[in-house]
Design a protein around this motif. Structure first.
Motif, PDB file in Angstrom:
ATOM      1  N   ASP A 256       0.809  -1.221   0.000  1.00 54.14           N
ATOM      2  CA  ASP A 256       0.000   0.000   0.000  1.00 54.14           C
ATOM      3  C   ASP A 256       0.838   1.265   0.000  1.00 54.14           C
ATOM      4  OD1 ASP A 256      -2.908  -0.404  -0.063  1.00 54.14           O
ATOM      5  OD2 ASP A 256      -2.558  -1.669   1.689  1.00 54.14           O
ATOM      6  N   LEU A 257       2.121   1.168   0.343  1.00 51.65           N
ATOM      7  CA  LEU A 257       2.960   2.364   0.344  1.00 51.65           C
ATOM      8  C   LEU A 257       3.722   2.525  -0.972  1.00 51.65           C
ATOM      9  CD1 LEU A 257       3.166   4.482   2.571  1.00 51.65           C
ATOM     10  CD2 LEU A 257       5.433   3.626   3.085  1.00 51.65           C
ATOM     11  N   ALA A 258       3.525   1.593  -1.884  1.00 51.96           N
ATOM     12  CA  ALA A 258       4.171   1.705  -3.199  1.00 51.96           C
ATOM     13  C   ALA A 258       3.438   2.739  -4.057  1.00 51.96           C
ATOM     14  CB  ALA A 258       4.160   0.341  -3.883  1.00 51.96           C
ATOM     15  N   PRO A 259       4.141   3.423  -4.999  1.00 54.93           N
ATOM     16  CA  PRO A 259       5.567   3.265  -5.279  1.00 54.93           C
ATOM     17  C   PRO A 259       6.414   3.994  -4.243  1.00 54.93           C
ATOM     18  CG  PRO A 259       4.628   4.937  -6.715  1.00 54.93           C
ATOM     19  CD  PRO A 259       3.485   4.371  -5.929  1.00 54.93           C
ATOM     20  N   ARG A 260       7.480   3.330  -3.842  1.00 55.90           N
ATOM     21  CA  ARG A 260       8.398   3.911  -2.865  1.00 55.90           C
ATOM     22  C   ARG A 260       9.497   4.700  -3.578  1.00 55.90           C
ATOM     23  NH1 ARG A 260       6.720  -0.990  -0.531  1.00 55.90           N
ATOM     24  NH2 ARG A 260       7.930  -2.167  -2.065  1.00 55.90           N
ATOM     25  N   PRO A 261      10.105   5.675  -2.882  1.00 54.86           N
ATOM     26  CA  PRO A 261      11.210   6.429  -3.510  1.00 54.86           C
ATOM     27  C   PRO A 261      12.384   5.516  -3.798  1.00 54.86           C
ATOM     28  CG  PRO A 261      11.049   6.950  -1.167  1.00 54.86           C
ATOM     29  CD  PRO A 261       9.835   6.130  -1.507  1.00 54.86           C
ATOM     30  N   ARG A 262      12.941   5.630  -4.979  1.00 56.94           N
ATOM     31  CA  ARG A 262      14.049   4.770  -5.382  1.00 56.94           C
ATOM     32  C   ARG A 262      15.395   5.401  -5.015  1.00 56.94           C
ATOM     33  NH1 ARG A 262      12.848  -0.453  -6.136  1.00 56.94           N
ATOM     34  NH2 ARG A 262      10.834  -0.665  -7.174  1.00 56.94           N
ATOM     35  N   PRO A 263      16.359   4.576  -4.585  1.00 60.41           N
ATOM     36  CA  PRO A 263      17.706   5.106  -4.301  1.00 60.41           C
ATOM     37  C   PRO A 263      18.337   5.682  -5.562  1.00 60.41           C
ATOM     38  CG  PRO A 263      17.439   2.896  -3.387  1.00 60.41           C
ATOM     39  CD  PRO A 263      16.258   3.143  -4.275  1.00 60.41           C
ATOM     40  N   ARG A 264      19.055   6.778  -5.405  1.00 61.26           N
ATOM     41  CA  ARG A 264      19.722   7.420  -6.534  1.00 61.26           C
ATOM     42  C   ARG A 264      21.227   7.455  -6.311  1.00 61.26           C
ATOM     43  NH1 ARG A 264      16.126  12.866  -7.858  1.00 61.26           N
ATOM     44  NH2 ARG A 264      14.060  11.892  -7.909  1.00 61.26           N
ATOM     45  N   GLY A 265      21.977   7.135  -7.363  1.00 62.92           N
ATOM     46  CA  GLY A 265      23.438   7.277  -7.336  1.00 62.92           C
ATOM     47  C   GLY A 265      24.090   6.617  -6.139  1.00 62.92           C
ATOM     48  N   LYS A 266      24.793   7.429  -5.351  1.00 60.77           N
ATOM     49  CA  LYS A 266      25.572   6.920  -4.219  1.00 60.77           C
ATOM     50  C   LYS A 266      24.700   6.541  -3.024  1.00 60.77           C
ATOM     51  CE  LYS A 266      29.747   9.520  -5.426  1.00 60.77           C
ATOM     52  NZ  LYS A 266      30.731  10.533  -4.965  1.00 60.77           N
ATOM     53  N   GLU A 267      23.394   6.766  -3.131  1.00 58.27           N
ATOM     54  CA  GLU A 267      22.508   6.411  -2.012  1.00 58.27           C
ATOM     55  C   GLU A 267      22.525   4.918  -1.734  1.00 58.27           C
ATOM     56  OE1 GLU A 267      18.807   9.385  -1.420  1.00 58.27           O
ATOM     57  OE2 GLU A 267      18.737   8.214  -3.263  1.00 58.27           O
ATOM     58  N   THR A 268      22.757   4.103  -2.754  1.00 59.52           N
ATOM     59  CA  THR A 268      22.794   2.649  -2.565  1.00 59.52           C
ATOM     60  C   THR A 268      23.821   2.260  -1.505  1.00 59.52           C
ATOM     61  OG1 THR A 268      22.113   2.255  -4.857  1.00 59.52           O
ATOM     62  CG2 THR A 268      23.186   0.432  -3.712  1.00 59.52           C
ATOM     63  N   GLU A 269      24.982   2.888  -1.575  1.00 63.73           N
ATOM     64  CA  GLU A 269      26.045   2.605  -0.609  1.00 63.73           C
ATOM     65  C   GLU A 269      25.675   3.087   0.786  1.00 63.73           C
ATOM     66  OE1 GLU A 269      30.699   3.918   0.046  1.00 63.73           O
ATOM     67  OE2 GLU A 269      29.927   3.759  -2.010  1.00 63.73           O
TER      68      GLU A 269
END
Length: 464
Positions: A256-269
């Motif tokens: 129910d909370l989708a779509p969620r904000p996606r990680p960008r660039g260096k955020e994955t780390e």
């Protein structure tokens, strides 16, 4: 227009967005999109209807959901950004919907709609493919499982269908069945019914279908049954160290909370590091990055949503959150509103399954998510006219409890920025304080009734 601009600035937290809107309103223009607060949206819409605002730049949400006609509608491009696709052409149906906003009943004999072309060739193409084109055929979305699941459950819970055959017969009368044939929807309903039975939301007693207490409550909460299963399992699993972040991540994990904000660039780390820092606080196992890359990517998205929500309840300003987490105003608003209801749903399921120890923290968390405050402000924001900014100012001024406010004079309350006599009177009355006639007169004369310009949340720190 100056009063209108002041109203924008004094409503809620002061942000770069509210400052930009206030500045535009002064010139007789405004903008409208999903990231505006309810008060700001209402202000913009009312001002445009009354003619105070002459030009309104808006996203498609305005054209689709609000009855707000205009003399002239200008469509700057036939393309729109779609996540995962880039810039993508809008449908003819959507274009016609935009055009339908042109022309104000009782004021205009006709309306004008302009579709901007970049060159003569594009103008010819737009004429053929949009202006004189017929709208696409409407197709039912009922076959999407996320959409169909709550409908199947509510049909059983409300007693509209009492057997499996009755369920098929009920849905055979839908637009989807008419378009695709009853056989296709029958297979989907069968899969969902097995899911509901396996998760003990529906019981099959002989041929009869009966909703369980769990199923009925989920139907009443209007949430996806799969979200309910996630919440139920999370409440039972518990984290080794249960914190507010544990509960926020549990909420972020639901469909129910989708779509969620996606990680960008260096955020994955950085999100990977965040997962390590919060080790032991998760109610589900963390997927391995290299064993299941897709599940891990989804986990990082859940983590980012929880991180944004944690920033919000820790009283970071909207501007700080938007800048640090690279989310849009509409994403933040949607996350907050959706999460508040899901925390309430978790609270209701905790009651149902006997998790009494979780009711107090979930109750506090719901207020914190709704208002964006730290725990010490939870009671203060329950007063009418007191949001996260005013609550922090009251707290910083030494008014830390309802009893403190009850005992203070109106003059002392009006000495706090943005609190005029009328609001001070309302706040004190809600706190249970008595106001004498002479006290009210002194308060009115001590400070003009105009509300001062709003201030940044970070301008008011705790004075311990």
């Amino acid at each position: 227009m100056a009063l209108l601009s002041e109203r924008v600035l004094s409503s809620g937290e002061k942000t770069s967005l509210s400052e930009a809107l206030a500045g535009q309103v002064l010139t007789g223009a405004a903008f409208h999109h999903a990231g505006l607060t309810g008060v700001h949206r209402e202000t913009v819409e009312d001002s445009f209807r009354s003619g105070k605002v002459k030009i309104l730049a808006a996203t498609p949400t305005l054209a689709a959901g609000v009855n707000l006609p205009a003399r002239t509608v200008v469509i700057s491009s036939y393309e729109r950004y779609e996540a995962g696709f880039g810039r993508y052409p809008i449908t003819v149906l959507e274009y016609k919907q935009f055009c339908g906003r042109a022309g104000r009943p009782r004021y205009d004999k006709f309306g004008e709609s302009l579709l901007i072309a970049r060159n003569a060739d594009e103008a010819e193409w737009l004429m053929e493919n949009y202006i004189i084109a017929k709208p696409e055929k409407l197709w039912s979305k009922l076959a999407v499982e996320k959409v169909l699941r709550p409908h199947v459950l509510s049909t059983v819970a409300a007693g509209y269908a009492r057997t499996e055959e009755g369920l098929y017969e009920f849905f055979s009368r839908t637009l989807y069945a008419h378009q695709y044939g009853p056989r296709l929807i029958k297979g989907k309903i069968g899969d969902i019914l097995r899911f509901l039975c396996n998760e003990e939301m529906v019981l099959m007693e002989g041929k009869e279908l009966v909703a369980t207490k769990f199923g009925k409550r989920v139907s009443e909460l209007y949430i996806d049954p799969e979200s309910a299963v996630t919440l139920r399992d999370g409440l039972y699993n518990r984290a080794k160290r249960l914190t507010d972040f544990s509960l926020l991540h549990l909420i972020a994990k639901t469909p129910d909370l989708a779509p969620r904000p996606r990680p960008r660039g260096k955020e994955t780390e950085s999100l990977g590091l965040l997962a390590v820092q919060h080790g032991g606080e998760f109610t589900f196992d963390v997927p391995e990055e290299f064993e299941d890359p897709m599940a891990y990517e989804e986990f990082l998205s859940e983590l980012k949503a929880a991180q944004v929500l944690e920033d919000w309840i820790e009283e970071h300003t909207e501007d700080e959150i938007l800048e640090a987490r690279k989310v849009e105003p509409g994403d933040l608003l949607r996350l907050v509103q959706g999460s508040e209801w899901l925390v309430f749903a978790a609270q209701e399921l905790a009651k149902l399954f006997g998790h009494k120890d979780l009711l107090p923290p979930l109750g506090v968390l719901r207020v914190r998510v709704s208002k964006g405050v730290k725990p010490e402000l939870v009671k203060l924001v329950g007063l009418e006219g007191v949001g996260r900014v005013r609550a922090r100012m009251l707290f910083a001024s030494g008014l830390k409890t309802i009893e403190d406010i009850k005992e203070r004079s109106l003059t002392e309350l009006t000495s706090i920025s943005t609190i005029g006599p009328a609001l001070a009177k309302r706040i004190k009355e809600k706190a249970g304080g008595l106001i004498k006639a002479d006290e009210w007169e002194r308060a009115k004369s001590a400070k003009a009734s105009e509300v001062e310009q709003q201030v940044m949340l970070t301008d008011y720190e705790d004075t311990e």
